[in-house]
Design a protein around this motif. Structure first.
Motif, PDB file in Angstrom:
ATOM      1  N   SER C  70       0.831  -1.191   0.000  1.00  8.59           N
ATOM      2  CA  SER C  70       0.000   0.000   0.000  1.00  8.59           C
ATOM      3  C   SER C  70       0.874   1.253   0.000  1.00  8.59           C
ATOM      4  N   GLN C  71       1.963   1.241   0.777  1.00 10.86           N
ATOM      5  CA  GLN C  71       2.857   2.412   0.805  1.00 10.86           C
ATOM      6  C   GLN C  71       3.621   2.566  -0.493  1.00 10.86           C
ATOM      7  N   GLU C  72       4.088   1.448  -1.035  1.00 16.54           N
ATOM      8  CA  GLU C  72       4.945   1.497  -2.215  1.00 16.54           C
ATOM      9  C   GLU C  72       4.177   2.003  -3.439  1.00 16.54           C
ATOM     10  N   LEU C  77      -4.942   1.425   1.814  1.00 17.04           N
ATOM     11  CA  LEU C  77      -4.506   0.480   2.840  1.00 17.04           C
ATOM     12  C   LEU C  77      -5.644  -0.431   3.282  1.00 17.04           C
ATOM     13  N   VAL C 139       9.246   0.402   4.556  1.00 13.80           N
ATOM     14  CA  VAL C 139       8.000   0.976   5.045  1.00 13.80           C
ATOM     15  C   VAL C 139       8.365   2.078   6.023  1.00 13.80           C
ATOM     16  N   SER C 140       7.895   3.278   5.751  1.00 17.88           N
ATOM     17  CA  SER C 140       8.223   4.338   6.695  1.00 17.88           C
ATOM     18  C   SER C 140       7.171   4.341   7.799  1.00 17.88           C
ATOM     19  N   PRO C 216       5.567  -1.397   9.707  1.00 19.62           N
ATOM     20  CA  PRO C 216       6.169  -0.088  10.008  1.00 19.62           C
ATOM     21  C   PRO C 216       7.165  -0.154  11.164  1.00 19.62           C
TER      22      PRO C 216
END
Lengths: 291, 400, 553
Positions: C70-72, C77, C139-140, C216
């Motif tokens: 989802s982040q990439e 999400l 993942v930040s 995360p």
């Protein structure tokens, strides 16, 4: 022909280890997860003792590991534990300790062992590395001997009786404790032998056995508990499947298909009609396990 | 319900105990940001346990000697340099956490280390976020550039540019490639194809196999069937050993076949000696380099760590690489990561890796010398040809 | 102090952690909580449902990749998380259904779970464009403290919800029975496969949530999150912490996670070796794990039913009585080449007591198993109170009014007798007051049923069957192994039961004295067929029976 020889060589490695695991499982109902690391012990013995001839090193590996196996069995697997799973976890811990001890002792750098027999031989028109052939043949001979012992001697009969029904076997006057010790040592030694024998084909390092655990474990799980013949058969099937897939496909695809097929076989085998067919085939009813 | 109570009791007690165990060191709430005063501190992340721990330890050993040397020469900005070593076990998730911890808790001004590509990538991300320079010493790049990541190992192109034409000329035009199935070998193959084509050859077989392969027969058969003149192998770790062993047994590794790649690295020499003796290998650094600084380092290293075999290339890269980093820090006159990073990009530095070595702005690849080494029995990687400066200025996405 | 209060107290303590700990310690604790929740999920599957999974990292990895992907790629999400949960539950249900269809579920289940994990790992490795290949996806996360509180809140919510719905509920009581003694659980009207599958699936979903929290906190998700190494590590955390406990999994996971972070870098290889040694030691000395260390001081059996089990919810007894209690027509059953039942026809009228006799191997126990639903006949029809029951599973026949006693008394050995009876009442159609002579068992909370003498275990089994309000009882040699006095008492009790409840009885019995005492009708089975049916005297005079038993004509 090429493919058959490849299967023979790989079967030797998987077969010895799987059979060892099956012998231990039959007598103790414990899945020995340290089996892969015993391969590593055998291989290191062959790699470190550079002095004596290769045959002696293999023998020495067996002689040296027997007390180690005895110690493991006596110290760690003797206690009456809550269930077989707990004991399985103990063997996992033992394997972890063996791996780590090897890393501390020998470092993680891979070693290699020179093959005692060099050159190639021609088998029915196919040239094949001589030592791979020797390895496979010795392994198959040992597997044959163990199976012969299991199905033709009193000891084998007792082992199979214990595998079938431990309580009953105890009533019949077998000392299950002694049998367990012997079976654990024998099963472990088969893995040690596999490691020492195959060390010239492999890279000898602390984690080498862990990677071999998956196919061997698959072999054990696909066999019938206590039936050593089916364990050797399952190892043969796994070796053949692996070689055939990798002959037809690229290695990467072959690995995917290998897992897919194993999962599919596991799924299908539990279908009732397959079970019925198989039980008819073997004419033996699988005894329901008491809960 | 007596048992439940005592169990929950244990729970609370343990929770309290855990707080004590994990604790001791102030409060997370009141933690402040980084302070750039005080001595320069470096965080070294290397695998000290697990399958690549030998290489990791070599890197650490050389790194320690490198820092020691700088400190003997007066340190950086008048103070001794400090460093913290952590073990990531070769697991990228652990590397990420350790890198974050080094940046947040230890307030390091630069990061160094890692062996495998995935751990390097993991630390790179943290370094970029924290704006702290990060140096690696292992060979190879992945075609990506990151503002805060700097590699002292040779790039894939620096490695292959001199290697491939020489191999093709000596052995023939048909090239086969074999690699472990992970990101770097795939990239290596892409570059190799490019270079083979440029040199007028053709790639006749390419094989990838999952890491941890024990039986190479099917791969070797296919490679053999392609009748290559040259074999480039990017199989790593224990696979480098088992592949070479089995390739030899199947008669693939004949003297008529050109062979180069990871298995010829000095790391694997103890296992493969007889198989690689007499072959040539392209390197950035070898312990037989005829240079006073390099010889002094080799002598120090062998004495300090009682090391006998051929020294891994990563040791040399790390030793001189950290000195490069510290020279940049000296020039930046600050322990601020961003300032040092800017200086690293500008610095030119003399070392046995080359005179006036500097990083190309377009790809952060060190423009340095390469050597062709011939492997002598006993593990001496003797320099047989100086290849001089091998430039690689191919622009890569990520650095502007 | 109720469990909720203790839970809240623990939570307050954990919530206070960031005020007393360094950022690094808080980050470690965050990671420990994620791993703890993962182990807690495994505990639902392995500890509570009794289904060993050596591929639980598959579920963990699905959750972790949902967040990373989802982040990439900037995908929503919520959608990805829902997909990951659905995939985890789907895979779990499939794997358990296939595994439990086998007689010995361990091996296929282990194979399947390992196989699924390896396949997922392979997929993550190969789909480089999507997943970044071996390098994984970074993942930040948010700040250390807010990440910690987010993790803590989610972990607390998941634990609270699952403990209320899965562990401490009536479902939890059914699960205890289904995982320990599926045979007896089915006899109490519980569908053991369904209950265990559901628990396993919840465990898988919890592990996926743990993975989503982990992404995360770890900062990077690589294919190794699906790996065998992680799957075995979580087994170690759980075994170390203690199964079937809420604190245990967290304890094991946090201790090992913190240990690796604190000591790993200084002790290096020795740390791993020490960990292996510690692990072997704990499994040896305290097989129940660290959480189990507190148990020896507690009174009573280690396993107890949750309090919710004391309040059964009775189903309405809606099936009307019509027709014979049992009607069998043309039942055939063979095992491989051996034909055990060759066309059995038998009718048992409501309220009658029928004794089934015949020489060894006549097929009596097989017939009883066909009636109870443990074996499916190859041909023929089973009707129970007029309802077609040939294809019904055991628990559904129990709902029609079938109750069964086994040759070897089958009770839940780890539970107290009182809990055993509570369990039998849990899914009974209505409340049945047991006669006073069972009070000793119904009030016994301190012993484990497995420690009872055989005669008491037999009585307990009978009490459990009676508590289920049966209308047709099946008994396989109920007096086997009992002394003459106990046997006589049992026969007396069975006659009482028949008279008191009007229940029909089908009894397999060898002892002719008991048969004579008990039976209204006797049925003789020989070579898989009914050769005689009538009163004891008629049977004794029947020439076919004499031929079969004595070989005389």
């Amino acid at each position: 022909m090429d493919v058959l020889l490849a299967i023979l060589t790989l079967f030797g490695l998987y077969g010895l280890t799987t059979l060892g695991m099956a012998v231990i499982f039959a007598a103790t109902r414990v899945v020995n997860l340290a089996q892969g690391d015993l391969i590593m012990v055998g291989a290191y013995t062959a790699a470190v003792l550079t002095g004596p001839a290769f045959g002696w090193r293999v023998t020495l590996a067996l002689v040296a590991s027997a007390p180690l196996l005895l110690l493991i069995e006596r110290l760690l697997l003797r206690r009456p534990l809550a269930d077989g799973l707990a004991t399985m976890l103990v063997t996992w811990g033992v394997g972890m300790a063996l791996r780590q001890a090897a890393e501390l002792w020998f470092t993680s750098t891979s070693r290699s062992v020179d093959a005692p027999v060099g050159g190639t031989v021609t088998v029915l028109g196919t040239p094949y590395p001589a030592y791979r052939l020797v390895c496979g043949l010795i392994a198959v001979a040992v597997i044959g001997l163990v199976l012969l012992a299991a199905y033709r001697t009193d000891w084998g009969l007792t082992l199979r009786a214990v595998a079938d029904n431990p309580a009953m076997a105890a009533l019949l006057g077998t000392d299950p404790r002694r049998l367990r010790t012997i079976a654990f040592i024998l099963g472990g030694l088969l893995a040690v032998l596999a490691g020492a024998l195959y060390s010239p084909l492999l890279a000898v390092n602390p984690t080498m056995g862990f990677g071999l655990l998956v196919p061997v474990f698959f072999g054990l799980l696909l066999s019938r508990p206590g039936a050593l013949g089916t364990a050797a058969g399952a190892a043969l099937a796994i070796a053949a499947l692996s070689v055939l897939l990798r002959t037809w496909l690229t290695d990467v695809l072959a690995e995917v298909f290998f897992y897919l097929i194993v999962v599919a076989v596991a799924a299908l085998r539990s279908r009732p009609w397959i079970r019925r067919y198989m039980s008819w085939l073997t004419r033996v009813r699988v005894p329901a396990r008491a809960s | 319900m007596a048992h439940t109570r005592s169990r929950a009791g244990t729970g609370i007690l343990t929770a309290a105990a855990l707080l004590v165990v994990t604790g001791c060191g102030g409060s997370a709430i009141s933690d402040t940001g980084s302070d750039s005063d005080g001595p320069l501190k470096i965080g070294l992340i290397v695998p000290l346990t697990g399958p690549v721990s030998s290489t990791g330890k070599a890197l650490r050993n050389a790194f320690e000697l490198g820092v020691e040397k700088v400190n003997e020469d007066g340190g950086v900005n008048g103070a001794d340099v400090e460093f913290v070593v952590v073990d990531d076990g070769g697991d990228p998730a652990t590397s990420t956490q350790l890198a974050r911890r080094l940046v947040q808790r230890e307030k390091v001004s630069m990061l160094f280390g890692t062996i495998t590509g995935d751990t390097a990538e993991a630390v790179t991300k943290v370094a970029d976020d924290a704006k702290v320079p990060f140096g690696t010493a292992i060979l190879g790049d992945t075609g990506q550039c990151h503002p805060y990541a700097w590699g002292f190992g040779e790039s894939t192109r620096q490695l292959l540019t001199p290697t491939i034409p020489a191999l093709l000329e000596k052995y023939g035009k048909r090239v086969a490639v074999v690699g472990s199935d992970y990101n770097f070998p795939h990239y290596y193959l892409r570059v190799a194809k490019e270079q083979v084509k440029r040199a007028g050859g053709s790639v006749v077989a390419e094989e990838f196999s999952p890491i941890g392969q024990t039986d190479w027969q099917p791969v070797i058969k296919r490679l053999k069937a392609a009748k290559p003149d040259v074999l480039l192998a990017m199989v790593v770790g224990s696979d480098a050993v088992s592949f070479s062993q089995q390739a030899k047994q199947f008669g693939l590794l004949s003297p008529q076949l050109g062979y180069d790649g990871a298995p010829l690295d000095s790391d694997y020499y103890p296992a493969l000696n007889a198989l690689v003796n007499g072959r040539t290998h392209t390197v950035r650094w070898t312990d037989r380099l005829d240079d006073p600084d390099s010889r002094a380092f080799v002598a120090d290293y062998r004495k300090a760590y009682k090391f006998k075999g051929p020294m891994p290339e990563v040791a040399g890269n790390a030793y001189f690489g950290i000195q490069f980093f510290l020279a940049a820090a000296e020039k930046a006159e600050s322990a601020d990561g961003e300032a040092i990073n800017t200086e690293i990009g500008r610095l030119t530095f003399d070392s046995p890796l080359g005179e006036n070595t500097r990083f190309a702005a377009a790809n952060h690849i060190l423009q340095a010398d390469m050597f062709q080494a011939t492997i002598k029995p006993g593990g001496a990687y003797e320099v047989s040809r100086e290849l001089g400066r091998v430039a690689d200025t191919t622009p890569m996405p990520g650095c502007s | 102090m109720g469990p909720a209060v203790r839970f809240a107290l623990l939570l307050v303590l954990l919530a206070a952690a960031p005020f007393g700990l360094s950022a690094f310690a808080v980050a470690t604790l965050t990671l420990g909580l994620c791993n703890g929740l993962f182990a807690y999920g495994l505990d639902l599957s392995w500890g509570r449902a009794g289904l060993l999974s050596v591929g639980h990292a598959s579920f963990f990895g699905l959750g972790a990749y949902a967040v990373a992907l989802s982040q990439e790629h900037g995908w929503p999400l919520a959608v990805l998380l829902a997909a990951a949960l659905a995939a985890a539950v789907g895979i779990a249900v499939l794997v358990v259904r296939i595994g439990l269809a086998s007689r010995v579920p361990d091996a296929p289940l282990i194979l399947l779970t390992i196989g699924v994990g390896l396949l997922l790992q392979h997929a993550a490795n190969s789909l480089t464009d999507l997943t970044g290949g071996t390098n994984g996806l970074s993942v930040s996360g948010r700040g250390v403290v807010s990440a910690y509180y987010l993790t803590l809140v989610v972990v607390a919510a998941v634990v609270a919800v699952t403990s209320v719905t899965v562990v401490r509920s009536r479902f939890g009581a059914r699960l205890i029975a289904a995982s320990r003694n599926p045979e007896r659980a089915a006899q109490a009207g519980i569908d053991p496969v369904r209950v265990r599958t559901a628990a396993f699936a919840v465990g898988a979903a919890v592990s996926a949530v743990a993975g989503a929290l982990y992404a995360p906190a770890a900062g990077l998700v690589s294919p190794q999150v699906f790996g065998l190494a992680l799957s075995t590590s979580v087994l170690v955390w759980l075994a170390l912490g203690g199964r079937e406990s809420t604190v245990g999994p967290f304890l094991g996971a946090i201790l090992i996670t913190a240990g690796a972070q604190m000591l790993g870098s200084t002790w290096q290889g020795w740390y791993v070796l020490a960990l292996a040694a510690l692990f072997v030691l704990v499994v040896q000395v305290a097989p129940a794990g660290l959480a189990g260390l507190a148990r020896p001081w507690a009174r009573g059996p280690a396993v107890k039913l949750p309090p919710a089990a004391a309040a059964p919810r009775h189903r309405a007894d809606d099936t009307a009585r019509e027709g014979a209690a049992l009607a069998l027509t043309g039942i055939r059953k063979s095992f491989g080449p051996v034909d055990v039942l060759c066309g059995v026809d038998l009718t048992v009228e409501d309220g009658r007591t029928v004794c089934l006799i015949g020489p060894n191997g006549a097929g009596k126990s097989t017939l009883l198993a066909v009636v109870a639903g443990q074996l499916a006949p190859d041909a023929g029809e089973v009707r129970i109170f007029g309802a077609e029951a040939t294809a019904l599973p055991v628990q559904d026949r129990v709902r029609l009014g079938v109750g069964r006693m086994f040759q070897i008394p089958s009770v839940l050995t780890a539970l107290s007798p009182a809990d055993n009876i509570r369990l039998a009442r849990l899914d009974a159609p209505r409340h049945v007051e047991l006669p006073a002579e069972y009070d000793d068992l119904a009030g016994d909370e301190t012993r484990e049923a497995g420690a009872l003498p055989l005669a008491d275990r037999r009585r307990l089994e009978l009490a459990m069957v009676l508590a289920g309000a049966p209308r047709l009882m099946l008994l396989d040699e109920p007096a086997a192994g009992l002394g003459p006095d106990d046997a006589r008492a049992l026969v007396h009790e069975l006659k009482q039961v028949s008279r008191r409840t009007g229940c029909a009885l089908v009894v397999v019995e060898h002892d002719m004295a008991i048969v004579r005492e008990l039976a209204d009708d006797v049925v003789v089975l020989h070579e898989g067929q009914v050769i005689a049916h009538g009163s004891m005297d008629e049977i004794a005079a029947d020439p076919a029976v004499r031929q079969a038993y004595l070989g005389v004509s």
